[in-house]
Design a protein around this motif. Structure first.
Motif, PDB file in Angstrom:
ATOM      1  N   ARG A  47       0.836  -1.213   0.000  1.00  0.00           N
ATOM      2  CA  ARG A  47       0.000   0.000   0.000  1.00  0.00           C
ATOM      3  C   ARG A  47       0.865   1.255   0.000  1.00  0.00           C
ATOM      4  NH1 ARG A  47      -4.479  -1.258  -2.003  1.00  0.00           N
ATOM      5  NH2 ARG A  47      -4.958  -3.342  -1.379  1.00  0.00           N
ATOM      6  N   THR A  48       1.918   1.228   0.803  1.00  0.00           N
ATOM      7  CA  THR A  48       2.791   2.398   0.895  1.00  0.00           C
ATOM      8  C   THR A  48       3.431   2.665  -0.460  1.00  0.00           C
ATOM      9  OG1 THR A  48       3.233   1.703   3.141  1.00  0.00           O
ATOM     10  CG2 THR A  48       4.657   3.422   2.265  1.00  0.00           C
ATOM     11  N   GLU A  49       3.816   1.580  -1.139  1.00  0.00           N
ATOM     12  CA  GLU A  49       4.445   1.751  -2.450  1.00  0.00           C
ATOM     13  C   GLU A  49       3.447   2.357  -3.440  1.00  0.00           C
ATOM     14  OE1 GLU A  49       6.612  -1.082  -5.665  1.00  0.00           O
ATOM     15  OE2 GLU A  49       6.686  -1.713  -3.567  1.00  0.00           O
ATOM     16  N   GLU A  50       2.204   1.830  -3.387  1.00  0.00           N
ATOM     17  CA  GLU A  50       1.145   2.332  -4.274  1.00  0.00           C
ATOM     18  C   GLU A  50       0.901   3.825  -4.019  1.00  0.00           C
ATOM     19  OE1 GLU A  50      -3.343   0.906  -5.571  1.00  0.00           O
ATOM     20  OE2 GLU A  50      -2.331  -0.136  -3.941  1.00  0.00           O
ATOM     21  N   ARG A  51       0.848   4.172  -2.742  1.00  0.00           N
ATOM     22  CA  ARG A  51       0.611   5.576  -2.371  1.00  0.00           C
ATOM     23  C   ARG A  51       1.752   6.461  -2.870  1.00  0.00           C
ATOM     24  NH1 ARG A  51       1.032   7.074   3.765  1.00  0.00           N
ATOM     25  NH2 ARG A  51       3.173   6.578   3.241  1.00  0.00           N
TER      26      ARG A  51
END
Lengths: 652, 35
Positions: free
Chosen positions: A413-417
């Motif tokens: 999720r952090t990477e996507e964000r």
């Protein structure tokens, strides 16, 4: 009746130099031209000469700087001119609109570098600017021009727009009512309302002038003053509402343009929320894991503890059996029984001797010692069981897995964000958020204004009821000039009511007539024998009705087109203002059978029709076959170069 | 009078102050004629 006679264009779009197209005042004139030859430019030339505007794709106003002939521009010649000769109620007019460069020696770079002038000549006499303006507005008001000059794209939009609650839908409904002459009645109603209110004030003043009626007069005057304040409030709020609606629509447009970015922003906000959730889930699982780990040492001893437990259980069981056996033997010896109560075997002397022997061997230790040994074993077993139940290695594995899973999820999720943040880097995120916040606050303002308007309208109703009540009481009294003022007020009141009812009755009558005419056109145009007609709604939207009486809920693009054309025809049939229909590429979406039907029906829709088509959508042979004598002129847009088209009469 | 009012409004724009005066005049004329 407005009839176009000739259009002269000079350096307008692809029309280089001075060119003329003559239009027959009745019947159909067809102008053939392939794509990019200038059909839309020809329609725009008429729009420009009437309204000084040119409409591009998506019905947006086009920059005038881009309208001048491109080939002439390369030669340093800028600007253009359109002249239209037309007649209205048998009077001849010549309207000329010129777009010229402001500074002849400086090459223009935008619309500000041009000046647009127009001149209107009526029966050979040039009209003054004000007279020309009011005459033009009367002959063809811009709001209704869309019913005379239109293209497939505009036609396509009608039904959607009429069906929607959007501002545009309301504007089109208003324009339809304008072409049908409703504003004459609504304007008369508005004037009568003003005069009626004035007469009410005069009646109140007359009542104030006499001792007997003074009190009522004063009350009426107060109510009128209150009404004036309420009406001023209402007008102010309505104007504010109108502005707020415009702001909302502009903000919605801005949001639409930024839709992809707004979606990204939304997605990122969503991911941020998910990250917070995952983090709290991970923290909760980690706490559980930590707790489970405090007794995790037990799992290291599961093997030895299990062995010990199994061993102790065996010992426990043996001890228990031994104690039970001794108890039975003891009871056999003690009571001198001759028969075993359990197996019913006789207890002979030999058996009795064996029992004695056995008991002597068993009681090497005392009974009490045996009991306490059993209790000790049981205590140890309980402790081992406790340790084993605390071991729960599977639960630890599950918890460990959950924590790890949350960590992986969190990383993804952090990477996507971060990826979305990179995409949004060049975007003014603040302005996007500000636009959204403005839109939300505008929606709240609209809501508050609508509620305010409702409240004011209620107060106005109450005010009217109170005033009516006092007026009723005043009727019984007389004095001074009260009688004549009352009679005057009653006359205005009656006239206002008459016009109010007339507006409703006329609208209803118009709707029925438009529905009837649209149905008549529709039956002539449609190729589907099961369609019985069209039904009109309050905003002039039309629904196709099946012969079994049911609505046809979904329409194809072609059907939309046909229905919109029927509406156009019906409006033309019922409008006090009659004029030509100029249509650009109307058959693009239609099959041959529909095209044939429409071509045949066009002369019944308007006295003068100008069709701008390409040969594939309307072959000349079909036009001639269907229109016969009603085909009055055929023109061709001939290519000279990519930037130069010539208008020529078709002679083949 | 109704026909006169319709003509007045067909020839002019809505919300015109002079129009209200003309309407008033038309009705007053009718009343003074005993209509």
């Amino acid at each position: 009746v407005l009839q176009l006679k000739a259009l002269h264009v000079e350096n307008f779009g692809p029309f280089k130099g001075h060119q003329t197209i003559e239009l027959s005042e009745d019947g159909v004139t067809v102008v053939y031209g392939e794509n990019m030859r200038g059909k839309t430019s020809l329609l725009n030339a008429i729009r420009f000469v009437f309204f000084g505007k040119v409409i591009g794709r998506g019905t947006k106003t086009m920059s005038l700087h881009r309208v001048g002939n491109w080939e002439q521009a390369t030669l340093g010649k800028y600007g253009f001119q359109v002249q239209l000769e037309f007649s209205e109620n048998n009077r001849h007019y010549k309207l000329t609109r010129v777009c010229r460069v402001r500074e002849p020696l400086v090459p223009p770079s935008g619309d500000d570098d041009y000046v647009v002038d127009y001149f209107l000549e009526r029966a050979g006499e040039i009209l003054g600017p004000q007279q020309a303006e009011s005459e033009l507005k009367r002959i063809l008001p811009e709001q209704i021009s869309r019913f005379f000059l239109f293209d497939g794209e505009l036609l396509q939009e009608y039904e959607d727009l009429l069906a929607s609650d959007a501002d545009m839908g309301r504007r089109i409904s208003d324009a339809i009512e304008r072409i049908l002459g409703v504003p004459v009645l609504t304007a008369a109603r508005a004037s009568l309302l003003r005069v009626k209110e004035k007469s009410e004030r005069r009646e109140a003043t007359a009542a104030q002038g006499d001792q007997k009626t003074r009190e009522f007069g004063n009350q009426l005057a107060d109510l009128h003053a209150q009404r004036d304040v309420l009406k001023a409030d209402l007008v102010r709020h309505e104007n504010e509402l109108e502005d707020a609606r415009k702001t909302k629509s502009a903000l919605e447009d801005a949001m639409k343009k930024k839709e992809r970015l707004a979606a990204l922003l939304d997605k990122r906000d969503g991911i941020n929320r998910q990250i917070v959730d995952i983090e709290s889930r991970k923290a909760a699982k980690a706490t559980d894991l930590q707790q489970a780990m405090t007794t995790a040492w037990c799992s290291m001893l599961v093997g030895p503890l299990t062995t010990a437990r199994d061993g102790l259980k065996k010992v426990e069981s043996a001890l228990q059996t031994e104690l039970l056996r001794s108890e039975v033997l003891e009871s056999l010896r003690a009571h001198g029984v001759s028969e075993c109560p359990a197996c019913m075997q006789p207890v002979t002397d030999v058996v009795r001797h064996c029992i004695e022997e056995s008991l002597r061997g068993t009681y090497t230790v005392s009974r009490q010692e045996k009991d306490s040994e059993l209790a000790a074993i049981r205590r140890r077993l309980t402790a081992i069981e406790q340790c084993l139940s605390a071991a729960k290695s599977d639960a630890i594995k599950i918890l460990w897995g959950a924590v790890e899973e949350a960590a992986i999820d969190l990383a993804a999720r952090t990477e996507e964000r971060d990826e979305i943040t990179r995409q949004l880097e060049s975007v003014d995120e603040e302005s996007l958020r500000a636009t959204r916040a403005d839109l939300e606050s505008t929606i709240r303002v609209i809501d508050a204004l609508e509620r305010g308007i409702q409240a004011t309208e209620k107060q106005l109703e109450q005010n009217q009821a109170d005033a009516d009540n006092i007026q009723k009481r005043l009727v019984k009294l007389s004095g001074g000039n009260l009688g004549s003022e009352r009679r005057r007020r009653e006359t205005f009141s009656d006239l206002h009511r008459l016009f109010s009812e007339a507006v409703i009755a006329y609208r209803e009558q118009l709707r029925r007539r438009v529905e009837g005419d649209a149905t008549r056109h529709f039956k002539a145009l449609t190729t589907e024998p099961d369609y019985a007609g069209l039904r009109i709604n309050d905003s002039y939207g039309l629904t196709i009705i099946h012969k079994d009486g049911s609505d046809i809920p979904v329409r194809s693009a072609g059907a939309e087109h046909v229905v919109a054309l029927c509406l156009m025809g019906a409006l033309q049939n019922n409008a006090p203002l009659r004029g030509p229909i100029v249509i650009d590429s109307p058959f693009g979406r239609l099959d041959r059978a529909h095209t044939r039907n429409i071509v045949r029906a066009l002369p019944t829709m308007a006295k003068q029709v100008v069709l701008l088509v390409y040969e594939d959508e309307l072959p000349p042979s079909m036009a001639r076959e269907e229109l016969k004598a009603r085909l009055r002129g055929e023109w061709r847009l001939e290519r000279r170069t990519a930037k130069h088209t010539e208008l020529t009469a078709r002679r083949d | 009078v109704v026909a006169q009012l319709l003509r007045l409004h067909a020839d002019a724009g809505a919300g015109d102050g002079d129009l209200a005066r003309a309407v008033e005049q038309a009705v007053d004329d009718m009343l003074s004629r005993g209509g």
